[in-house]
Structures are given as C-alpha cells and as structure tokens.
Design an enzyme around this catalytic site. Structure first.
Site, PDB file in Angstrom:
ATOM      1  N   ILE A  13       3.122   4.493   0.013  1.00 39.50           N
ATOM      2  CA  ILE A  13       4.405   4.876  -0.580  1.00 39.50           C
ATOM      3  C   ILE A  13       5.170   3.650  -1.087  1.00 39.50           C
ATOM      4  CG2 ILE A  13       6.632   5.941  -0.035  1.00 39.50           C
ATOM      5  CD1 ILE A  13       5.019   7.461   2.267  1.00 39.50           C
ATOM      6  N   SER A  39      11.315  10.021   8.536  1.00 41.96           N
ATOM      7  CA  SER A  39      10.275  11.046   8.523  1.00 41.96           C
ATOM      8  C   SER A  39      10.847  12.320   9.128  1.00 41.96           C
ATOM      9  CB  SER A  39       9.080  10.583   9.359  1.00 41.96           C
ATOM     10  OG  SER A  39       8.232  11.670   9.656  1.00 41.96           O
ATOM     11  N   TYR A  73       6.753   7.153  17.856  1.00 41.58           N
ATOM     12  CA  TYR A  73       6.902   7.234  16.392  1.00 41.58           C
ATOM     13  C   TYR A  73       8.076   8.136  16.046  1.00 41.58           C
ATOM     14  CZ  TYR A  73       5.886   8.098  11.458  1.00 41.58           C
ATOM     15  OH  TYR A  73       6.003   8.193  10.092  1.00 41.58           O
ATOM     16  N   SER A  87       0.844  -1.201   0.000  1.00 43.20           N
ATOM     17  CA  SER A  87       0.000   0.000   0.000  1.00 43.20           C
ATOM     18  C   SER A  87       0.876   1.246   0.000  1.00 43.20           C
ATOM     19  CB  SER A  87      -0.896   0.007   1.248  1.00 43.20           C
ATOM     20  OG  SER A  87      -0.091   0.160   2.404  1.00 43.20           O
TER      21      SER A  87
HETATM   22  N1  LIG Z   1       2.364   9.058   5.170  1.00 39.34           N
HETATM   23  C1  LIG Z   1       3.162  10.020   5.582  1.00 39.34           C
HETATM   24  O1  LIG Z   1       2.800  11.213   5.637  1.00 39.34           O
HETATM   25  C2  LIG Z   1       4.573   9.703   5.981  1.00 39.34           C
HETATM   26  C3  LIG Z   1       5.413  10.761   6.357  1.00 39.34           C
HETATM   27  C4  LIG Z   1       6.712  10.477   6.738  1.00 39.34           C
HETATM   28  C5  LIG Z   1       7.163   9.167   6.719  1.00 39.34           C
HETATM   29  N2  LIG Z   1       6.334   8.134   6.347  1.00 39.34           N
HETATM   30  C6  LIG Z   1       6.863   6.776   6.371  1.00 39.34           C
HETATM   31  O2  LIG Z   1       6.606   6.157   5.133  1.00 39.34           O
HETATM   32  C7  LIG Z   1       6.535   4.743   5.298  1.00 39.34           C
HETATM   33  C8  LIG Z   1       5.353   4.182   4.526  1.00 39.34           C
HETATM   34  O3  LIG Z   1       4.176   4.698   5.100  1.00 39.34           O
HETATM   35  P1  LIG Z   1       2.830   4.964   4.266  1.00 39.34           P
HETATM   36  O4  LIG Z   1       2.505   6.389   4.472  1.00 39.34           O
HETATM   37  O5  LIG Z   1       2.906   4.440   2.891  1.00 39.34           O
HETATM   38  O6  LIG Z   1       1.786   4.133   5.161  1.00 39.34           O
HETATM   39  P2  LIG Z   1       0.901   2.834   4.852  1.00 39.34           P
HETATM   40  O7  LIG Z   1       0.129   2.993   3.603  1.00 39.34           O
HETATM   41  O8  LIG Z   1       0.192   2.590   6.137  1.00 39.34           O
HETATM   42  O9  LIG Z   1       1.988   1.704   4.601  1.00 39.34           O
HETATM   43  C9  LIG Z   1       2.679   1.080   5.633  1.00 39.34           C
HETATM   44  C10 LIG Z   1       3.067  -0.306   5.154  1.00 39.34           C
HETATM   45  O10 LIG Z   1       3.797  -0.939   6.215  1.00 39.34           O
HETATM   46  C11 LIG Z   1       3.250  -2.236   6.381  1.00 39.34           C
HETATM   47  N3  LIG Z   1       3.456  -2.759   7.719  1.00 39.34           N
HETATM   48  C12 LIG Z   1       2.929  -2.311   8.885  1.00 39.34           C
HETATM   49  N4  LIG Z   1       3.304  -3.096   9.887  1.00 39.34           N
HETATM   50  C13 LIG Z   1       4.085  -4.071   9.354  1.00 39.34           C
HETATM   51  C14 LIG Z   1       4.756  -5.187   9.882  1.00 39.34           C
HETATM   52  N5  LIG Z   1       4.677  -5.509  11.179  1.00 39.34           N
HETATM   53  N6  LIG Z   1       5.487  -5.965   9.055  1.00 39.34           N
HETATM   54  C15 LIG Z   1       5.555  -5.696   7.739  1.00 39.34           C
HETATM   55  N7  LIG Z   1       4.923  -4.661   7.173  1.00 39.34           N
HETATM   56  C16 LIG Z   1       4.194  -3.859   7.973  1.00 39.34           C
HETATM   57  C17 LIG Z   1       1.778  -2.070   6.097  1.00 39.34           C
HETATM   58  O11 LIG Z   1       1.193  -3.336   5.845  1.00 39.34           O
HETATM   59  P3  LIG Z   1      -0.385  -3.608   6.123  1.00 39.34           P
HETATM   60  O12 LIG Z   1      -1.111  -3.073   4.943  1.00 39.34           O
HETATM   61  O13 LIG Z   1      -0.428  -5.080   6.247  1.00 39.34           O
HETATM   62  O14 LIG Z   1      -0.735  -2.896   7.386  1.00 39.34           O
HETATM   63  C18 LIG Z   1       1.845  -1.184   4.862  1.00 39.34           C
HETATM   64  O15 LIG Z   1       2.095  -1.947   3.717  1.00 39.34           O
HETATM   65  C19 LIG Z   1       6.490   4.495   6.809  1.00 39.34           C
HETATM   66  O16 LIG Z   1       7.763   4.078   7.247  1.00 39.34           O
HETATM   67  C20 LIG Z   1       6.182   5.870   7.383  1.00 39.34           C
HETATM   68  O17 LIG Z   1       6.707   6.046   8.679  1.00 39.34           O
HETATM   69  C21 LIG Z   1       5.043   8.383   5.974  1.00 39.34           C
END
Ligand SMILES: NC(=O)c1ccc[n+]([C@@H]2O[C@H](COP(=O)([O-])OP(=O)(O)OC[C@H]3O[C@@H](n4cnc5c(N)ncnc54)[C@H](OP(=O)(O)O)[C@@H]3O)[C@@H](O)[C@H]2O)c1
Length: 378
Positions: A48, A170, A197, A46
């Site tokens: 990023i 982040s 976090y 999902s």
């Molecule tokens: N969104 C933002 O604004 C933002 C800003 C700064 C940094 N980030 C960083 O970007 C990265 C990606 O986040 P995103 O925004 O794309 O969020 P997201 O859509 O929630 O994606 C997170 C992914 O991590 C997976 N995950 C969660 N727990 C896990 C585990 N125990 N083992 C393996 N996979 C796991 C989730 O799988 P499931 O679908 O199975 O839950 C999902 O595929 C993260 O590291 C986040 O901290 C995001």
C-alpha cells in the site's frame, strides 16, 4: 450438465457481487496538485505504501520513502521515479523498531527538507517473525515509532500548514482492547500477535483522535485510514513457504490490489474540505463511525501519556513549544534552500474557500464526533 452450468453461473455471480461490494476500492478523486509540496511515506518500498507514494509523486510532490532497508528503499525510489516521471522521489533510512533510528531519521529530515506537508504513517507489521525483543514489537513499529516520529516532525508540519498526518490503521482496531498495565509486554505466539496487532491498530485510531485535539487551530489535521483487505505481504510473509503458492491466487481473487488499498490513505491526505473531520477514522474514502473503545477520549489521552514514556520523550521535549512551530503564511515564497522554486498556496493544495491570510483556528475547527459531512465525491 445444466446443474453444473447453473452452479458455475451462480458462483460467478456471487463473485462479481462480492468483488464490486467488498473488494474493489472506490478511487480517491481529490484534485490536489502537490507541486512544491513534500510528503513522507513510511514503509513505502512495498504494498500500500508504494502505491500511495506513486500517486503522490505523480501529482508532483517531493516524496521521501522512509524505509528500513536501504536496498529495498532505493529500489522502490528508482521504480517510482521511472513510473511517475518525477525525479524528486528519494529514500531515507527509518527503522520504526528502533527509537534511535526514528530520531536519526528526524534529524536528517529536518536538516535537509524545509517543508513537510503530508506525513503518512503506513509502515506496519502483523507479526514479530523470528525476532525476540524484550518489548512489544507490534506496538513499537505500528504505534510508538510513528508517535515519536510525529512528535519530532511536528514543528515542520506546523510551519508548512495546512498539512496533514495520516495514520494507516485497520478495521482490526474493532477487536482491540488496550491494557495499560501491560502495553509494552513482549508478544509471544500467534494468538498474542493477532491480539497485539488489533491493539496497535486501536492505538492508531486513538492516536489520530488525540493528535487532532492537540493540534486544533494549528492548521495541521490528522486522520486514521483503513485501506481495506489488501493483497500485500503483510500476512502472507509469515505463512509457511509451502502454503504461499496456494494462498496467493486466493488472495488475488478476494483481496484488493495495493493500488486499491492506497485510495483511502490518499483520500485522507488529499481530499479538500475534510479538515473539520480531523481525528476521525476513514474507510472506503468515507468517514466511518468507530466502536466506543476507539472514541474514548480519556483512553486516547492516557495512551498519549503512556506513549510519551515508551517513546522516551522527556518533559523538556515538547514539540508544541518549539519556536519554529508558528505556521508560516502558505502564500509566501519558499525558503532559499527549498528544492521547489514555486510553491502553491493553501487554496491550490486543498481548494476551498480560504483566503491567503488563513486563521487556522477556524479552518481546522472540528465538528462533533456524531456529526457527519455530506458524502464526498470519491
Ligand atoms: N494488507 C491489508 O489487508 C491491510 C489491512 C488493514 C491495514 N493494513 C495496514 O496497511 C499498512 C501497510 O501494509 P501492507 O499491507 O502494504 O503491508 P506490506 O506490504 O507488508 O508493507 C509494510 C511496510 O512496512 C515496512 N516496515 C515493516 N517494519 C518496519 C520497520 N520496523 N520500520 C520501517 N518500516 C517497516 C515494510 O518494510 P520491509 O519491506 O522492509 O519489511 C513494508 O514496506 C500497515 O500499517 C497495515 O497494518 C493492511
């Protein structure tokens, strides 16, 4: 009426300014073809991670989607194969909350994949949800699991050099403060979760820094990447259901699409010439200065040692001493078990003035933290 029109005009103007200055991501324009290369993206089902994996697949890489849910992982692999036209997108099970699962993934990967050129630690959580673990789940998933995974896959990364590790961090790391006396304490309540976090994202930045130090001269470089504020499920999945329909349109307006969020991680994985910036933090496809707590080399080393313990790594489990770890000549043909009949040379992957008999100690020599490269085309 005139006042109303003026108000609407001003609002639109302000939004356009905000959109182009803060929301819209500069695209990564790295030219690297990834034909014959293998990438692992964690949490690629999902947000990023999925968009990052899509771009890697479009460039011809064999892409392993390391996801905790078989159903979501297989579905994402199917989507990405369709969208990219690349059949080499596969799912492998990885739950970063479980050290046993990380080890099982590494064993399965090492026994089936002869190469590892790009490892992207993208998976992350912002909350513990309803789970109640006897340890700090945010640190486990966001840092300790990736730490262990890197450690176990290092021999393969070194053998595939030049190779890269990207840790998706982040800007929240700026609020992080690591308390080494209670790193693994369970997190309770939303205030502690917000703090945990930020701490885990600071751990990402320090990890990339220490990893770069430890890998100097090996041909493996690493980077911490901030994707920007992204419209994904990271935070939204934890807000009450009734609030989500209200927040979604707002998030769509003021946050980056996941494809935009993927640009800086992709830049760190693909951009040629950034090897001397190994260990640094990137945002908007550009290296950025970090606060003192995130460039504290003693803290980075202390975190490394604490992480070894929390990851259950014994003194004998030192990936550095693996005899497989000598970088192979990137110009040599692939091993017979390789799924890639034709592998590119190092200069094809990261075009730069390197010869095929590369001396990694000079290629990956880092420049001092204060110094900056000229801004890259991005
Ligand atoms: N969104 C933002 O604004 C933002 C800003 C700064 C940094 N980030 C960083 O970007 C990265 C990606 O986040 P995103 O925004 O794309 O969020 P997201 O859509 O929630 O994606 C997170 C992914 O991590 C997976 N995950 C969660 N727990 C896990 C585990 N125990 N083992 C393996 N996979 C796991 C989730 O799988 P499931 O679908 O199975 O839950 C999902 O595929 C993260 O590291 C986040 O901290 C995001």
């Amino acid at each position: 009426m005139e006042a109303l029109l003026l108000g609407v005009g001003l609002l639109l103007g302000a939004y356009v300014l905000v959109y182009y200055n803060l929301v819209k991501a500069p695209p990564c324009r790295g030219l690297a073809s990834l034909r014959g290369r293998t990438a692992v993206v964690t949490g690629a089902n999902s947000g990023i991670g999925k968009m990052t994996a899509l771009e890697l697949a479009r460039r011809g890489a064999r892409v392993v989607l390391a996801c905790r849910s078989r159903e979501r992982g297989e579905a994402a692999a199917f989507d990405l194969r369709q969208e990219s036209g690349n059949n080499e997108v596969i799912f492998m099970a990885l739950d970063l909350a479980s050290l046993a699962s990380v080890r099982a993934f590494a064993t399965a990967f090492l026994s089936s994949e002869p190469r590892l050129d790009i490892l992207i630690h993208n998976a992350g959580i912002s909350s513990c949800g309803r789970t109640r673990e006897p340890f700090n789940l945010l640190l486990r998933v966001n840092h300790i699991g990736p730490f262990l995974l890197t450690h176990l896959l290092l021999p393969r990364l070194k053998r595939s050099a030049p190779s890269r590790v990207v840790v998706v961090s982040s800007a929240a790391h700026r609020r992080g403060r690591l308390d080494f006396t209670r790193l693994d304490r369970p997190v309770v309540g939303w205030r502690q979760e917000l703090r945990a976090y930020a701490d885990s994202k600071l751990a990402n930045v320090l990890f990339a820094r220490e990893l770069a130090t430890q890998l100097e001269g090996t041909g493996v470089t690493c980077y911490a990447a901030h994707p920007g504020p992204v419209n994904s499920d990271l935070f939204l999945r934890h807000v009450p259901g009734w609030l989500r329909p209200l927040l979604r349109p707002l998030a769509w307006l003021v946050l980056r699409a996941p494809r935009g969020g993927a640009q800086t991680p992709l830049y760190c994985a693909l951009q040629e010439g950034i090897e001397p910036l190994s260990g640094r933090y990137f945002a908007n496809c550009h290296v950025e200065e970090v606060p003192p707590a995130a460039r504290d080399d003693r803290a980075a080393h202390r975190l490394w040692e604490a992480s070894r313990k929390l990851a259950g790594l014994g003194p004998g489990e030192d990936a550095e001493s693996d005899e497989d770890s000598q970088p192979e000549d990137p110009g040599t043909p692939s091993s017979p078990s390789s799924p890639h009949p034709e592998e590119p040379t190092a200069s094809e992957l990261y075009p730069s003035p390197q010869s095929s008999t590369t001396d990694w100690s000079t290629v990956t020599r880092r420049i001092p933290v204060k110094a900056e490269l000229e801004p890259q085309a991005c």
